[in-house]
Design a protein around this motif. Structure first.
Motif, PDB file in Angstrom:
ATOM      1  N   THR A  47       5.951  -3.454  -9.612  1.00 55.01           N
ATOM      2  CA  THR A  47       6.450  -4.508 -10.810  1.00 55.01           C
ATOM      3  C   THR A  47       7.576  -5.214 -10.382  1.00 55.01           C
ATOM      4  O   THR A  47       8.285  -4.957  -9.207  1.00 55.01           O
ATOM      5  CB  THR A  47       6.858  -3.873 -11.851  1.00 55.01           C
ATOM      6  N   ALA A  85      -0.930  -3.133  -5.921  1.00 54.10           N
ATOM      7  CA  ALA A  85      -0.841  -1.637  -5.782  1.00 54.10           C
ATOM      8  C   ALA A  85      -0.042  -0.944  -6.592  1.00 54.10           C
ATOM      9  O   ALA A  85       0.046   0.135  -6.779  1.00 54.10           O
ATOM     10  CB  ALA A  85      -0.393  -1.211  -4.346  1.00 54.10           C
ATOM     11  N   GLY A  86       0.636  -1.791  -7.628  1.00 53.75           N
ATOM     12  CA  GLY A  86       1.542  -1.242  -8.710  1.00 53.75           C
ATOM     13  C   GLY A  86       2.712  -1.591  -8.742  1.00 53.75           C
ATOM     14  O   GLY A  86       3.458  -1.331  -9.647  1.00 53.75           O
ATOM     15  N   LYS A  95       7.064   2.280  -7.062  1.00 56.41           N
ATOM     16  CA  LYS A  95       5.957   2.622  -8.162  1.00 56.41           C
ATOM     17  C   LYS A  95       4.565   2.377  -7.912  1.00 56.41           C
ATOM     18  O   LYS A  95       3.915   2.034  -8.769  1.00 56.41           O
ATOM     19  CB  LYS A  95       6.662   2.374  -9.571  1.00 56.41           C
ATOM     20  N   LEU A  96       4.318   2.827  -6.463  1.00 53.73           N
ATOM     21  CA  LEU A  96       2.944   2.386  -6.365  1.00 53.73           C
ATOM     22  C   LEU A  96       1.826   3.508  -6.644  1.00 53.73           C
ATOM     23  O   LEU A  96       2.345   4.460  -6.918  1.00 53.73           O
ATOM     24  CB  LEU A  96       2.693   2.265  -4.761  1.00 53.73           C
ATOM     25  N   ARG A  97       0.734   3.119  -6.977  1.00 48.65           N
ATOM     26  CA  ARG A  97      -0.331   3.867  -7.270  1.00 48.65           C
ATOM     27  C   ARG A  97      -0.845   4.828  -6.638  1.00 48.65           C
ATOM     28  O   ARG A  97      -1.367   5.825  -6.839  1.00 48.65           O
ATOM     29  CB  ARG A  97      -1.543   3.114  -8.006  1.00 48.65           C
ATOM     30  N   SER A  98      -0.394   4.578  -5.253  1.00 47.34           N
ATOM     31  CA  SER A  98      -0.904   5.587  -4.016  1.00 47.34           C
ATOM     32  C   SER A  98       0.150   5.397  -3.069  1.00 47.34           C
ATOM     33  O   SER A  98       0.979   4.426  -2.951  1.00 47.34           O
ATOM     34  CB  SER A  98      -2.222   5.017  -3.187  1.00 47.34           C
TER      35      SER A  98
END
Length: 83
Positions: free
Chosen positions: A36, A33-34, A16-19
């Motif tokens: 969790t 980087a997102g 579930k990374l932002r990029s």
């Protein structure tokens, strides 16, 4: 597919990374980087399936999954033992 490609594919599918993982350096903090804690468990399970290994308790730490480099190091140590 190289081991790094497989790691990045697992990250793209489960972290579930932002990029995209391809845009991250090997030393980039995956949590920043997102990813969790919950997503890191999904990453761990997917890596076990992708590499046909099992992470021992001593590697079930935040540090093991904090960067692509630390994930690679952990996987290499496990695949060398399994070989």
């Amino acid at each position: 597919m190289t081991p790094d490609d497989r790691i990045r594919a697992v990250l793209d599918a489960h972290a579930k990374l932002r990029s995209p993982a391809a845009e991250l350096t090997d030393a980039a903090d995956l949590y920043a980087a997102g990813m969790t804690s919950h997503a890191s468990v999904n990453v761990m399970l997917a890596l076990e399936d992708a590499f046909d290994i099992e992470f021992p308790d001593e590697l079930l730490t935040k540090h093991t999954f904090c960067t692509i480099s630390t994930v690679r190091t952990a996987l290499l140590s496990l695949t060398e033992v399994a070989a």
